[in-house]
Design a protein around this motif. Structure first.
Motif, PDB file in Angstrom:
ATOM      1  N   LEU A  31       1.234  -1.103  -0.051  1.00  0.00           N
ATOM      2  CA  LEU A  31      -0.194   0.091   0.121  1.00  0.00           C
ATOM      3  C   LEU A  31       0.997   1.437  -0.296  1.00  0.00           C
ATOM      4  N   VAL A  32       0.008   2.342  -0.724  1.00  0.00           N
ATOM      5  CA  VAL A  32       0.809   3.035  -0.243  1.00  0.00           C
ATOM      6  C   VAL A  32       0.013   4.539  -0.190  1.00  0.00           C
ATOM      7  N   ALA A  33       0.528   5.818   0.185  1.00  0.00           N
ATOM      8  CA  ALA A  33      -0.346   6.972  -0.043  1.00  0.00           C
ATOM      9  C   ALA A  33      -0.181   8.117  -0.750  1.00  0.00           C
ATOM     10  N   ASP A  34      -0.400   8.510  -1.576  1.00  0.00           N
ATOM     11  CA  ASP A  34      -0.715   9.852  -1.950  1.00  0.00           C
ATOM     12  C   ASP A  34      -0.121  11.052  -1.470  1.00  0.00           C
ATOM     13  N   GLY A  35       0.310  12.482  -2.532  1.00  0.00           N
ATOM     14  CA  GLY A  35       0.139  13.336  -1.431  1.00  0.00           C
ATOM     15  C   GLY A  35      -1.055  13.825  -0.767  1.00  0.00           C
ATOM     16  N   VAL A  49      -5.611  -3.339  -8.096  1.00  0.00           N
ATOM     17  CA  VAL A  49      -5.509  -1.955  -6.424  1.00  0.00           C
ATOM     18  C   VAL A  49      -6.916  -1.780  -6.623  1.00  0.00           C
ATOM     19  N   MET A  50      -6.736  -1.065  -5.555  1.00  0.00           N
ATOM     20  CA  MET A  50      -7.754  -0.881  -4.627  1.00  0.00           C
ATOM     21  C   MET A  50      -7.569   0.322  -4.659  1.00  0.00           C
ATOM     22  N   ILE A  51      -8.227   1.617  -4.574  1.00  0.00           N
ATOM     23  CA  ILE A  51      -7.975   3.021  -4.465  1.00  0.00           C
ATOM     24  C   ILE A  51      -9.294   3.235  -3.574  1.00  0.00           C
ATOM     25  N   PHE A  52      -8.602   4.072  -2.672  1.00  0.00           N
ATOM     26  CA  PHE A  52      -9.943   5.038  -1.347  1.00  0.00           C
ATOM     27  C   PHE A  52      -9.616   5.767  -1.319  1.00  0.00           C
ATOM     28  N   ASN A  53     -10.696   7.076  -1.272  1.00  0.00           N
ATOM     29  CA  ASN A  53     -10.323   8.366  -0.458  1.00  0.00           C
ATOM     30  C   ASN A  53      -9.732   8.103   0.694  1.00  0.00           C
ATOM     31  N   PRO A  54      -9.396   9.556   1.382  1.00  0.00           N
ATOM     32  CA  PRO A  54      -8.885   9.233   3.160  1.00  0.00           C
ATOM     33  C   PRO A  54     -10.377   8.954   3.485  1.00  0.00           C
ATOM     34  N   ALA A  55     -11.492   9.638   3.275  1.00  0.00           N
ATOM     35  CA  ALA A  55     -12.568   8.577   4.255  1.00  0.00           C
ATOM     36  C   ALA A  55     -12.390   7.279   4.744  1.00  0.00           C
ATOM     37  N   GLY A  56     -11.491   6.510   2.977  1.00  0.00           N
ATOM     38  CA  GLY A  56     -11.709   4.886   3.136  1.00  0.00           C
ATOM     39  C   GLY A  56     -13.001   4.506   2.898  1.00  0.00           C
ATOM     40  N   LYS A  57     -13.462   5.178   1.496  1.00  0.00           N
ATOM     41  CA  LYS A  57     -14.697   5.088   0.573  1.00  0.00           C
ATOM     42  C   LYS A  57     -13.446   4.046  -0.439  1.00  0.00           C
ATOM     43  N   VAL A  59     -13.077   3.987  -3.978  1.00  0.00           N
ATOM     44  CA  VAL A  59     -13.732   5.457  -5.280  1.00  0.00           C
ATOM     45  C   VAL A  59     -12.776   4.506  -6.431  1.00  0.00           C
ATOM     46  N   SER A  60     -12.439   3.628  -7.060  1.00  0.00           N
ATOM     47  CA  SER A  60     -11.941   3.636  -7.664  1.00  0.00           C
ATOM     48  C   SER A  60     -10.914   1.873  -8.034  1.00  0.00           C
ATOM     49  N   SER A  61     -10.078   1.178  -8.846  1.00  0.00           N
ATOM     50  CA  SER A  61      -9.482   0.226  -8.767  1.00  0.00           C
ATOM     51  C   SER A  61      -8.796   0.121 -10.076  1.00  0.00           C
ATOM     52  N   ILE A  62      -8.341  -0.511 -10.266  1.00  0.00           N
ATOM     53  CA  ILE A  62      -6.957  -1.237 -11.712  1.00  0.00           C
ATOM     54  C   ILE A  62      -7.024  -2.603 -11.844  1.00  0.00           C
ATOM     55  N   ALA A  63      -7.757  -3.156 -12.957  1.00  0.00           N
ATOM     56  CA  ALA A  63      -8.336  -4.577 -12.859  1.00  0.00           C
ATOM     57  C   ALA A  63      -7.832  -5.672 -13.246  1.00  0.00           C
ATOM     58  N   ARG A  64      -7.784  -6.823 -12.568  1.00  0.00           N
ATOM     59  CA  ARG A  64      -6.799  -7.613 -13.077  1.00  0.00           C
ATOM     60  C   ARG A  64      -7.397  -8.087 -14.479  1.00  0.00           C
ATOM     61  N   LEU A  99      -1.560   8.881 -12.489  1.00  0.00           N
ATOM     62  CA  LEU A  99      -2.029   9.401 -11.596  1.00  0.00           C
ATOM     63  C   LEU A  99      -3.062  10.633 -12.540  1.00  0.00           C
ATOM     64  N   PRO A 100      -4.186   9.817 -11.905  1.00  0.00           N
ATOM     65  CA  PRO A 100      -5.450  10.484 -12.175  1.00  0.00           C
ATOM     66  C   PRO A 100      -5.644  12.497 -11.559  1.00  0.00           C
ATOM     67  N   GLY A 101      -6.251  13.203 -12.530  1.00  0.00           N
ATOM     68  CA  GLY A 101      -6.702  14.329 -11.297  1.00  0.00           C
ATOM     69  C   GLY A 101      -7.412  13.732 -10.457  1.00  0.00           C
ATOM     70  N   LYS A 102      -8.612  13.356 -10.513  1.00  0.00           N
ATOM     71  CA  LYS A 102      -9.215  13.113  -9.565  1.00  0.00           C
ATOM     72  C   LYS A 102      -9.529  11.549  -9.233  1.00  0.00           C
ATOM     73  N   VAL A 103      -9.506  11.338  -7.683  1.00  0.00           N
ATOM     74  CA  VAL A 103      -9.647   9.695  -7.189  1.00  0.00           C
ATOM     75  C   VAL A 103     -10.344   8.713  -7.715  1.00  0.00           C
ATOM     76  N   SER A 104     -11.497   9.341  -8.326  1.00  0.00           N
ATOM     77  CA  SER A 104     -11.919   8.552  -8.683  1.00  0.00           C
ATOM     78  C   SER A 104     -11.932   8.172 -10.393  1.00  0.00           C
ATOM     79  N   GLU A 105     -11.184   8.243 -10.486  1.00  0.00           N
ATOM     80  CA  GLU A 105     -10.578   8.571 -11.724  1.00  0.00           C
ATOM     81  C   GLU A 105      -9.865   6.761 -12.349  1.00  0.00           C
ATOM     82  N   VAL A 106      -9.834   6.407 -12.916  1.00  0.00           N
ATOM     83  CA  VAL A 106      -8.812   5.283 -13.108  1.00  0.00           C
ATOM     84  C   VAL A 106      -7.401   5.640 -13.486  1.00  0.00           C
TER      85      VAL A 106
END
Length: 152
Positions: A31-35, A49-57, A59-64, A99-106
């Motif tokens: 795991l790694v956190a971005d800025g 790879v599963m992507i979570f916002n700072p609240a732990g929700k 929001v996106s993923s990179i698939a198998r 990395l995307p501009g928005k965390v909700s983007e893949v």
């Protein structure tokens, strides 16, 4: 399965929160956190790879998958210079995403490096990754019994 990310207090004695519900992960390995505080989790046996916002929700993923930029068995993960580096152990390479501009983007796949073998620049089940402040990339090359250093 009760694999999850556990956020501990600074002293390590108390659980502040958990990320992921029962059955969400299958052997998370890196795991790694971005800025911005978004969290990227290499969910190895689910091949994503599963992507979570700072609240732990989530929001996106990179698939198998077997397509370009898809993952097989992601292990180590790192961020540097606006790029996400994912060690794909079964593909014998490191996948690189913008990395995307928005965390909700893949994140956008931009390329890979490495390949299967025993020579320089080749891997036999790479596992971990770290990037220093000069941009050098260190990759543990498990079956070859070495750490390789790359400049990207």
């Amino acid at each position: 399965q009760d694999h999850r990310v556990v956020v501990l207090s600074g002293s390590g004695t108390g659980i502040l929160r958990t990320i992921g519900s029962r059955g969400m992960f299958w052997f998370p390995n890196g795991l790694v956190a971005d800025g911005k505080g978004d969290l990227y989790v290499a969910d190895s046996n689910d091949g994503r790879v599963m992507i979570f916002n700072p609240a732990g929700k989530l929001v996106s993923s990179i698939a198998r998958g077997a397509g370009e930029g898809d993952l097989g068995l992601p292990r180590g993960i790192a961020i540097s210079g606006g790029r996400l580096f994912v060690v794909d152990s079964t593909a014998q390479m490191v996948r690189v995403f913008r990395l995307p501009g928005k965390v909700s983007e893949v994140p956008t796949y931009i390329g890979s490096f490495g390949g299967e073998g025993i020579g320089n620049g080749q891997f036999q089940y790479p596992n971990g990754i770290a990037i220093d402040r000069n941009g050098r990339i260190y990759i543990t090359d498990r079956q070859n019994g070495r750490v390789q250093v790359w400049e990207y």
